[in-house]
Design an enzyme around this catalytic site. Structure first.
Site, mmCIF file in Angstrom:
data_model
loop_
_atom_site.group_PDB
_atom_site.id
_atom_site.type_symbol
_atom_site.label_atom_id
_atom_site.label_comp_id
_atom_site.label_asym_id
_atom_site.label_seq_id
_atom_site.Cartn_x
_atom_site.Cartn_y
_atom_site.Cartn_z
ATOM 1 N N HIS A 81 7.169 -1.648 10.414
ATOM 2 C CA HIS A 81 6.600 -0.306 10.591
ATOM 3 C C HIS A 81 5.568 0.031 9.535
ATOM 4 C CE1 HIS A 81 9.152 0.865 13.933
ATOM 5 N NE2 HIS A 81 10.054 0.102 13.366
ATOM 6 N N CYS A 89 -8.941 -3.183 5.175
ATOM 7 C CA CYS A 89 -10.298 -3.013 5.695
ATOM 8 C C CYS A 89 -10.338 -3.431 7.164
ATOM 9 C CB CYS A 89 -11.266 -3.866 4.878
ATOM 10 S SG CYS A 89 -12.940 -3.813 5.521
ATOM 11 N N CYS A 119 -13.888 -0.040 1.768
ATOM 12 C CA CYS A 119 -13.537 -1.337 1.190
ATOM 13 C C CYS A 119 -14.450 -1.640 0.000
ATOM 14 C CB CYS A 119 -13.690 -2.413 2.257
ATOM 15 S SG CYS A 119 -13.390 -4.076 1.665
ATOM 16 N N CYS A 122 -16.580 -5.009 1.053
ATOM 17 C CA CYS A 122 -17.652 -5.057 2.057
ATOM 18 C C CYS A 122 -18.133 -3.677 2.497
ATOM 19 C CB CYS A 122 -17.196 -5.862 3.276
ATOM 20 S SG CYS A 122 -16.100 -4.944 4.374
ATOM 21 N N GLY A 159 21.098 -0.163 3.800
ATOM 22 C CA GLY A 159 20.545 1.185 3.842
ATOM 23 C C GLY A 159 19.779 1.498 5.097
ATOM 24 N N LEU A 192 25.893 4.158 4.582
ATOM 25 C CA LEU A 192 26.876 5.236 4.434
ATOM 26 C C LEU A 192 27.323 5.796 5.780
ATOM 27 C CD1 LEU A 192 25.311 7.165 1.414
ATOM 28 C CD2 LEU A 192 27.364 5.745 1.387
ATOM 29 N N GLN A 193 26.440 5.721 6.783
ATOM 30 C CA GLN A 193 26.796 6.248 8.099
ATOM 31 C C GLN A 193 27.128 5.101 9.059
ATOM 32 O OE1 GLN A 193 23.505 6.694 6.985
ATOM 33 N NE2 GLN A 193 23.546 8.757 6.134
HETATM 34 ZN ZN LIG Z 1 -13.889 -5.130 3.760
#
Ligand SMILES: [Zn+2]
Length: 352
Positions: A81, A89, A119, A122, A159, A192-193
């Site tokens: 995620h 870039c 960037c 570039c 966790g 914990l859950q």
């Molecule tokens: Zn770049």
């Protein structure tokens, strides 16, 4: 992914330390037997200091590492995620790790990932690495995660409520489930859950991740290495006119791409404090060879790192690379001077 999270936090449960100790012992024996090991981390750290230094608790959802080595080589990390401190870039794919939240404001919609920065290599547009609801998970990371799940002898979920897609599409397709249901492989969950995979775990530990990991490392006879914050800094001095010097201070990463981790730079004897990149200070007085230039460096402070006085010995026009290391436990900085920074040489291919 926010839509998949429960609206009300689930009830928490904590086992006694004696019970956690027994489970850590059993888990350590299992880890010693395993040839491959997979970690699934969401809000966890392998280090008890993570609670005190929350910026460190930014670990990827799924990691596979060599048994016992517990190192995190990038090519073995699957960040399903994204990472709120990483931007890249659009044009040359150069990645930047920031010492601040590098996430788009999404003012033009949740699919506009531009962070507003460019960037340094570039000039291309930088975009965050966050995967929002309705966006595809990165193929490379997803493939890697499934590949790890098929190979691992042990999956250690730390966790996590295991309720983020793709983990919650159906229990059968969760990554921990692949390990938990495979013959001979083991699934351990420390949370914990309750989680949807509790029914197929071999080890189910209700405690904070830091408590389990500290015990586990002890059982494995592995010291928890102290966390050291490492920064690289270039000080460049140029003569512009006679007796006038331009001093530039730049944070860099290991391939000398500029990295933002400073808030301000002050040079002793100069009235102006440089508060924005590039940190440039003009010196009007003559600077003799061998003279000391004292900089006061102010950092972002996410690790409670104090300002650092850097004494630069002036040897004429030059670029000097400094390696700065901060130990949060002792509160001390160390400085190592390296004479010539290695520049990354960009390859230019000419038409034949
Ligand atoms: Zn770049």
């Amino acid at each position: 992914m926010a839509e998949t999270a429960p609206k009300v936090a689930a009830e928490e449960r904590r086992e006694s330390l004696a019970a956690v100790d027994r489970e850590a012992d059993a888990l350590a024996k299992q880890i010693k037997k395993a040839s491959t090991l997979s970690f699934s981390l969401v809000q966890a750290s392998l280090h008890p200091l993570a609670k005190r230094y929350p910026a460190r608790a930014c670990f990827p959802p799924l990691i596979r590492s060599k048994p016992l080595a517990l190192t995190l080589p990038k090519e073995r990390i699957a960040e399903l995620h994204g990472n709120s401190n990483r931007e890249a870039c659009k044009d040359c794919n150069k990645e930047y790790m920031r010492d601040f939240r590098a996430v788009s404001t999404y003012k033009n919609g949740i699919h506009d990932h531009r962070t507003g920065r460019k960037c340094a290599r570039c000039g291309g547009t930088l975009v965050d690495s966050i995967i929002n609801f309705g966006e595809n998970l990165p193929k490379r990371d997803l493939d890697l995660a499934y590949q790890h799940a098929e190979l691992a002898d042990l999956c250690l979920v730390l966790g996590s409520s295991v309720t983020i897609t793709p983990a919650c599409i159906t229990p059968a397709c969760t990554i921990p489930t692949i390990v938990g249901e495979r013959k001979g492989a083991k699934l351990a969950v420390c949370n914990l859950q309750k989680t949807p995979v509790d029914g197929i775990t071999d080890y189910r530990i209700f405690t904070e991740t830091d408590i389990l990991m500290a015990k586990l490392m002890e059982k494995l006879d592995l010291p928890i290495p102290p966390f050291i914050l490492r920064r690289r800094l270039i000080v460049k001095v140029e003569t512009q006119e006679e007796d006038r010097r331009k001093v530039e201070v730049t944070g860099v990463d290991s391939d000398v791409t500029p990295v933002t981790f400073l808030q301000s730079v002050r040079l002793e004897g100069s009235r102006r404090i440089a508060r924005a990149e590039p940190y440039i200070i003009h010196v009007r007085d003559a600077v003799k060879t061998g003279a000391e230039m004292k900089f006061d460096l102010e950092f972002m402070g996410h690790y409670n790192e104090p300002n650092l006085e850097l004494v630069h010995s002036y040897n004429g026009n030059e670029e000097v690379l400094y390696l700065l290391e901060y130990n949060p436990e002792t509160g001390e900085w160390t400085i190592e001077r390296q004479e010539t920074p290695e520049r990354v040489v960009e390859c230019i291919v000419l038409d034949p």
